[in-house]
Design a protein around this motif. Structure first.
Motif: not given
Length: 863
Positions: A386-398
């Protein structure tokens, strides 16, 4: 039928430069009539129906026992899930002898398959029963013992695509990537630059939660309990539903989720207690299970994981549904299986009982039955990318989490209702942080696109292939290899490098002898190349090592062929000088396309090799007017020669005077012609490697013909009233070059303490005797400790026959033991004599002469 010899090639080799992984069988086969051959082949096809139809056979026309053996060996490996397809064969020197080359994926499996193929062919001829299933089963067991796990396999595939050198330790998961001081180690998805403290912190789930909570990141509330009493007493502090899991568990082991009463809590406690004494009791987060993979602090993939389940058909029991699902070819225990087998364990039985079901219950058609309370792939779960569906905030968080733990490869487990919106305490939480996360769910998801997550790991470790390699100079030839190797290493030291090199005397790391012995094979080369200290490698590649196992490297930056002459012919099935040239050409053909092969322009066989090379060419000659050099330089080429007493390098029309021969001690004022032949290619290698002229000059001036720099190569000692030289001349060409030097020596009389290896041809031994008779006024014949298949008397007689061929009397005595022969020469020495000692075991000969010289020096001082 007989297997005469078995060899394993582990790099570019005499049989194939491109295919380094080969089993080479030398076999003796009987003559079988064509009619019988056809019958044998027919039986083989019945035994192995795919034998002549597989796409991997480059020739499906099976003719002859040789063809049959090699194709069966390949087919057996393919049946055991090791795809390989390269096979070749060649007739040997003697009637009925053949060489069979068989490629392999795993060395031990290749050896087993090669021998099994031979035995199967033998059984087919004798019409004996063969159990192919047992053979394939054993091959599968060998594969299981030596194979890598899925994560390591993905990473190694990416490494191979990048042509990054690697070395696997002890058939385990620890792999060294890159040469010398460029190397890095990796085990599964943990590198040697991964933070050790980060791994420790991530392994402690309670400490992980505290670190995340202090950073204001969403985590489930929880406490630690250590006993049933503690669980009963404190469970009210965390509202139902809750989760119980071991403090330091992994892969979902011992985890019980969605606990809604004390009975299930006690059950979960017992499961977790088997793994850890400390148990985490925390709130259960509703939502889906996600794994975020962060590499080099950048998010590269996200998988949604679903716990193992089956779908009812209205007919089958739970057990039957599980058994049927486990027959799915994607499920299994091998790395080819992207899904794990579903096992009915205590957790599964507990979940069934909560639904008033057993393993014998029939599930209605279309109903989904969840069998596990965690979504781990290792427990039978499935993954969806589901990589293409990730919200930018969740990218930053991880990515933020990975930085907090300083984990350059990090798996972050998140429970959330969705990941296309920011994850907060209201809709999700970070459950765990994992060091060394598995890659299989991303590289082989059941739903969604495949993600190449191994390549970012390799790119993090080595941004370019150059970051994984150090300069490699490989030296081969009949004579001069060791001295040339030592000169280059010495020049590299003066250029600021920490060189490592291997020779017939041992392995040297930054000037230190780390292993004493003949180290001119592939294993020694690997030992040098994977030493973490060095940043420049010089590898001596001898005939024996090349024929035994190939080269210990895939390619070199500079190769040198010093010369090719008649030596070791008739050994190891190399019978002609042209075949010997082919052996030496392996090193030249392993030169990188942008690298240089340095070729002796005075040697016709060396010069001819250059026509088959796909790299730059540099030439050397002792004659500056050599037509080959002239033509080469007119075309802009690189070369080296001697002109007007100077060592000169030519770059097209540009001439660089390096140094006069008088100032280079190793040349003995220009008298040692064969030392000059070693210095020329060494100088070219230095120029190609970017050493400055000043560095080369200083290196050549400080490289002395002594036991320290050139043990056993023209080591000259001044005794009281006479001189002694120790040299490793061991073949006709070496003696011929030595004769040129001896003829210039004015000291007299000249005494030779000579020996010759027993594995030379009769005529070669006679020629050595003949040359000795022209060089010396008297000869002392000694013998090497290893007579290599001859008797001492036979060697002595052949040498005497050679000595007798000249028309002058040359007093000759035979003293077999080397030390006794040296003692005899010293005891009968005349004033002004020059004694040449041909070293047997170089280190022993040099050590003994050093001892005698020290005694002589001390005696002179006392007088």
């Amino acid at each position: 039928m007989k297997i005469l010899e078995t060899k394993v090639m582990r790099g570019p080799n005499y049989w194939s430069v491109e295919h380094g992984s080969l089993i080479v069988l030398k076999v003796q086969l009987p003559e079988v009539p064509d009619s019988e051959i056809k019958s044998i082949i027919q039986k083989a096809k019945q035994l192995l129906p795919t034998l002549s139809s597989k796409h991997h056979l480059e020739d499906t026309k099976l003719t002859g026992l040789v063809q049959l053996i090699k194709y069966i060996a390949i087919e057996l490996q393919c049946m055991a899930e090791m795809e390989c397809n390269y096979v070749r064969s060649k007739a040997g020197t003697n009637k009925g002898e053949y060489f069979i080359n068989i490629s392999y994926v795993i060395e031990e499996a290749g050896l087993f398959a090669a021998r099994a193929a031979f035995e199967i062919t033998e059984a087919l001829i004798a019409n004996k029963f063969i159990n192919i299933e047992d053979i394939v089963k054993e091959l599968l067991e060998i594969r299981a013992q030596h194979k890598l796990g899925p994560t390591s396999s993905y990473i190694l595939d990416a490494v191979k695509k990048r042509k990054i050198p690697f070395r696997r330790f002890n058939n385990g998961s620890l792999i060294t990537l890159g040469y010398g001081n460029k190397q890095q180690k990796i085990r599964t998805a943990v590198t040697d630059t991964t933070s050790g403290l980060g791994i420790e912190l991530a392994g402690d789930k309670e400490e992980t939660k505290k670190i995340l909570a202090e950073a204001n990141l969403p985590v489930p509330k929880g406490i630690l309990v250590y006993s049933e009493a503690g669980l009963r007493e404190r469970i009210h502090e965390v509202k139902y539903p809750v989760v119980l899991k071991p403090l330091d568990g992994n892969h979902g082991r011992g985890v019980t989720t969605n606990i809604r009463d004390i009975d299930k809590a006690l059950f979960g406690f017992e499961i977790a207690k088997k793994i850890s004494n400390a148990i985490i009791l925390e709130e259960y987060i509703e939502g889906n299970d996600y794994r975020f993979l962060v590499v080099n602090f950048k998010l590269v993939a996200v998988s949604k994981r679903t716990p193992a389940f089956v779908i009812g058909d209205g007919i089958s029991t739970v057990q039957q549904l599980v058994d049927n699902e486990n027959k799915n070819p994607e499920r299994g225990t091998e790395e080819k299986h992207v899904l794990a087998l579903i096992k009915i364990d205590a957790i599964t039985l507990k979940m069934l009982s909560e639904k008033n079901l057993t393993i014998n219950s029939i599930i209605p058609k279309g109903e989904v039955l969840t069998l596990k309370n965690t979504a781990n792939i290792s427990a039978g779960g499935i993954a969806e990318d589901v990589t293409d569906n990730i919200h930018p905030e969740n990218i930053f968080m991880t990515e933020h989490v990975a930085k907090m733990f300083n984990l350059n490869i990090c798996g972050i487990d998140v429970m959330a209702k969705a990941v296309d919106v920011p994850i907060t305490r209201e809709n999700g939480a970070i459950i765990e942080v994992n060091a060394g996360p598995g890659l299989r769910m991303h590289s082989n998801p059941q739903l969604g696109p495949v993600r190449d997550v191994a390549s970012p790991i390799v790119e993090m470790m080595f941004p370019t292939t150059a970051h994984a390699r150090i300069p490699i100079v490989a030296v081969t030839g009949t004579n001069g290899k060791t001295t040339t190797t030592r000169i280059i290493a010495h020049l590299a030291k003066h250029a600021g490098y920490k060189p490592g090199f291997c020779t017939t005397e041992g392995i040297y790391i930054d000037g230190h002898l780390t292993f004493d012995g003949d180290c001119t094979g592939s294993v020694s080369a690997q030992d040098v190349l994977f030493d973490p200290i060095i940043d420049f490698a010089v590898i001596e590649c001898a005939r024996g090592g090349i024929l035994r196992s190939g080269l210990g490297f895939d390619e070199c930056d500079v190769s040198i062929i010093t010369n090719v002459s008649e030596d070791h012919l008739g050994l190891k099935d190399i019978n002609t000088i042209e075949e010997m040239a082919k052996v030496k050409s392996v090193v030249a053909k392993a030169t990188s396309k942008n690298g240089y092969s340095i070729v002796n322009a005075d040697n016709d066989l060396c010069y001819k090799i250059k026509d088959d090379l796909d790299c730059n060419i540099a030439l050397f000659s002792t004659k500056f007017d050599n037509e080959r050099i002239t033509e080469h330089c007119n075309n802009g080429g690189l070369a080296a020669s001697i002109e007007d007493g100077y060592l000169v390098v030519y770059k097209g029309s540009t001439k660089i005077q390096i140094e006069t021969l008088d100032n280079i001690p190793l040349t003995f004022k220009g008298k040692a012609s064969y030392m000059i032949k070693n210095i020329l290619p060494a100088t070219l290698a230095a120029i190609i490697s970017g050493f400055s002229v000043d560095q080369i000059q200083k290196g050549l001036k400080t490289f002395l013909p002594s036991p320290l720099f050139t043990p056993g190569r023209m080591n000259l000692y001044n005794f009281n009233g006479f001189k002694v030289m120790v040299d490793y001349a061991h073949n006709m060409d070496g003696f011929f070059e030595l004769k040129r030097f001896i003829d210039e020596v004015e000291d007299s009389p000249k005494v030779g303490v000579i020996a010759v290896a027993g594995d030379r041809r009769d005529d070669d031994i006679r020629h050595v005797g003949l040359l000795a008779a022209t060089m010396f006024d008297s000869v002392i014949i000694k013998h090497d400790k290893d007579l290599r298949g001859r008797t001492a008397d036979n060697i002595s007689d052949l040498l005497k026959e050679g000595i007798a061929q000249i028309n002058k009397p040359v007093p000759t005595v035979v003293i077999s033991d080397e030390k006794e022969a040296i003692d005899y020469a010293f005891a009968n020495v005349q004033k002004g004599s020059f004694i040449l000692i041909c070293a047997g075991i170089v280190s022993e000969t040099v050590s003994y002469v050093n001892k005698l010289h020290n005694i002589s020096s001390l005696s002179s001082q006392l007088q």
